[in-house]
Write an enzyme that holds these catalytic residues in place. Structure first.
Site, PDB file in Angstrom:
ATOM      1  N   SER A 107       0.995  -1.375  -0.059  1.00 31.25           N
ATOM      2  CA  SER A 107       0.063   0.079  -0.030  1.00 31.25           C
ATOM      3  C   SER A 107       0.752   1.255  -0.060  1.00 31.25           C
ATOM      4  O   SER A 107       1.567   1.543   0.735  1.00 31.25           O
ATOM      5  CB  SER A 107      -0.939   0.194   1.262  1.00 31.25           C
ATOM      6  N   ARG A 109      -0.104   4.548   0.072  1.00 28.04           N
ATOM      7  CA  ARG A 109      -0.686   5.132   0.999  1.00 28.04           C
ATOM      8  C   ARG A 109      -0.291   5.064   2.701  1.00 28.04           C
ATOM      9  O   ARG A 109       0.065   5.946   3.114  1.00 28.04           O
ATOM     10  CB  ARG A 109      -2.067   5.480   0.956  1.00 28.04           C
ATOM     11  N   LYS A 188      -9.746   3.384  10.341  1.00 23.77           N
ATOM     12  CA  LYS A 188      -9.135   2.091  10.513  1.00 23.77           C
ATOM     13  C   LYS A 188      -9.021   1.655  12.052  1.00 23.77           C
ATOM     14  O   LYS A 188      -8.934   2.837  12.803  1.00 23.77           O
ATOM     15  CB  LYS A 188      -7.531   2.078  10.010  1.00 23.77           C
ATOM     16  N   HIS A 221      -9.514  -6.420   6.037  1.00 26.59           N
ATOM     17  CA  HIS A 221      -8.442  -6.893   4.958  1.00 26.59           C
ATOM     18  C   HIS A 221      -7.722  -8.090   5.392  1.00 26.59           C
ATOM     19  O   HIS A 221      -6.984  -8.709   4.308  1.00 26.59           O
ATOM     20  CB  HIS A 221      -7.632  -5.940   4.296  1.00 26.59           C
ATOM     21  N   GLY A 222      -8.181  -8.970   6.298  1.00 26.19           N
ATOM     22  CA  GLY A 222      -7.264 -10.058   6.847  1.00 26.19           C
ATOM     23  C   GLY A 222      -5.921  -9.976   7.417  1.00 26.19           C
ATOM     24  O   GLY A 222      -5.249 -10.777   7.539  1.00 26.19           O
ATOM     25  N   HIS A 225      -6.336  -5.964  11.394  1.00 26.36           N
ATOM     26  CA  HIS A 225      -7.150  -4.556  11.967  1.00 26.36           C
ATOM     27  C   HIS A 225      -8.486  -4.405  11.077  1.00 26.36           C
ATOM     28  O   HIS A 225      -8.722  -5.260  10.140  1.00 26.36           O
ATOM     29  CB  HIS A 225      -6.043  -3.276  11.660  1.00 26.36           C
ATOM     30  N   ARG A 227     -11.344  -1.993   9.396  1.00 27.66           N
ATOM     31  CA  ARG A 227     -11.579  -0.895   8.336  1.00 27.66           C
ATOM     32  C   ARG A 227     -13.043  -0.642   8.562  1.00 27.66           C
ATOM     33  O   ARG A 227     -13.976  -1.514   8.570  1.00 27.66           O
ATOM     34  CB  ARG A 227     -11.337  -1.047   6.955  1.00 27.66           C
TER      35      ARG A 227
END
EC number: 3.6.4.-
Length: 317
Positions: A107, A109, A188, A221-222, A225, A227
């Protein structure tokens, strides 16, 4: 998202590799070059400005013909590439592993946010090089640890209790790959520590989500954490998560997809990811996102009302 090979190249020293960041002029040269098809997956030698990324990754960069790529001529690109190299150079990566390391999709970002944390003198990452490197290794998939609050990509903290921290993501302000949709809002939720969490702390988070964020879906997203995203963007997240999951299997990248706490995750998303892990097609999994689910017995029923009454009771104190 971009492969690590878009940021740096390997240089063999003795029996392992040192990683060197690309400069923008070398990338610019590669973007204008005519290259044989058989050489598209090889690092490009610009002759004048040094080594550049393999031409097969041209679409990862922002050009006149492609506005969706990285703004590689910014200072932030150099900072992110340098940070990646610092993290990779803390490891011993040999000939056997170098190709799979550089092909890993990361990622962009997330990495820019780590640079911003590193530059913030009030942040723990400004003061701890070891924790910074650890955070980057987690971000680029070179650590089996999950992203906790200390190693998180960061953002603006909007909620915190003893077990969780909730961040508002700041992608609209980014240089390297900013979100252009001004209506973008996403959060998040990270675990403060990777350890069992009490029901009371889960209850506090669920109450906050129901009371303040009832127009958002809680997904994962596994990667350990949560979202918190608009329902309108769930399908887009599903496509990306499914593609990444399948790509990791195809590439032989060992990564556990963590479903997390079913009491927190949106029921339809839990069904989608469970179906994905069972090996079903995207079409089969996607149907579960839009299907009416049988309501499971909810241990936290009535939390929104509890929260509302609790806040009302504070008036006049």
């Amino acid at each position: 998202m971009a492969e690590l090979a878009c940021f740096c190249y390997p240089h063999l020293e003795n029996d392992s590799y040192k990683f060197i960041p690309f400069n923008s002029l070398a990338i610019k040269c590669m973007l204008t070059a005519k290259v044989d098809k058989k050489d598209l997956d090889k690092f490009y030698n610009s002759i004048i400005y040094g080594i550049a990324p393999p031409p097969q990754f041209k679409k990862r960069y922002n050009t006149n013909d492609n506005s969706r790529g990285m703004n590689f001529e910014t200072q932030m690109f150099t900072k992110v590439a340098t940070l990646i190299c610092e993290a990779l150079n803390s490891l011993k990566i040999t000939q056997i592993d170098v190709a799979s390391v550089l092909s890993r999709v990361v990622s962009v970002r997330h990495l820019e946010n780590l640079v911003l944390r590193k530059e913030n003198h009030q942040d723990i990452l400004f003061h701890s090089k070891d924790l910074l490197i650890k955070s980057v290794l987690i971000a680029i998939g070179q650590s089996k640890e999950i992203e906790t609050t200390a190693t998180a990509e960061g953002g603006k903290i909007v909620f915190q209790n003893a077990a969780f921290t909730m961040w508002k993501l700041t992608y609209l302000d980014h240089q390297l790959m900013p979100i252009l949709d001004q209506n973008f809002i996403e959060y998040k939720v990270t675990l403060n520590e990777d350890k069992p969490i009490s029901d009371g702390h889960v209850k506090e988070l669920v109450a906050e989500l129901r009371w303040q964020y009832n127009k958002f879906a809680v997904i994962t997203h596994g990667k350990g954490h949560y979202r918190v995203v608009k329902y309108s963007s769930v399908a887009n997240h599903a496509d990306r998560v499914y593609a990444t999951f399948k790509n990791n299997i195809k590439s032989g990248i060992a990564s556990d997809f963590t479903l997390l706490d079913q009491r927190i995750i949106w029921q339809n998303w839990y069904a989608f990811t469970s179906s994905m892990k069972q090996g079903n097609t995207l079409e089969v999994c996607r149907k579960l996102l839009f299907q009416k689910m049988k309501q499971e017995p909810n241990p936290f029923r009535g939390l929104s009302t509890d929260r509302k009454m609790d806040e009302v009771s504070q008036v006049g104190i």
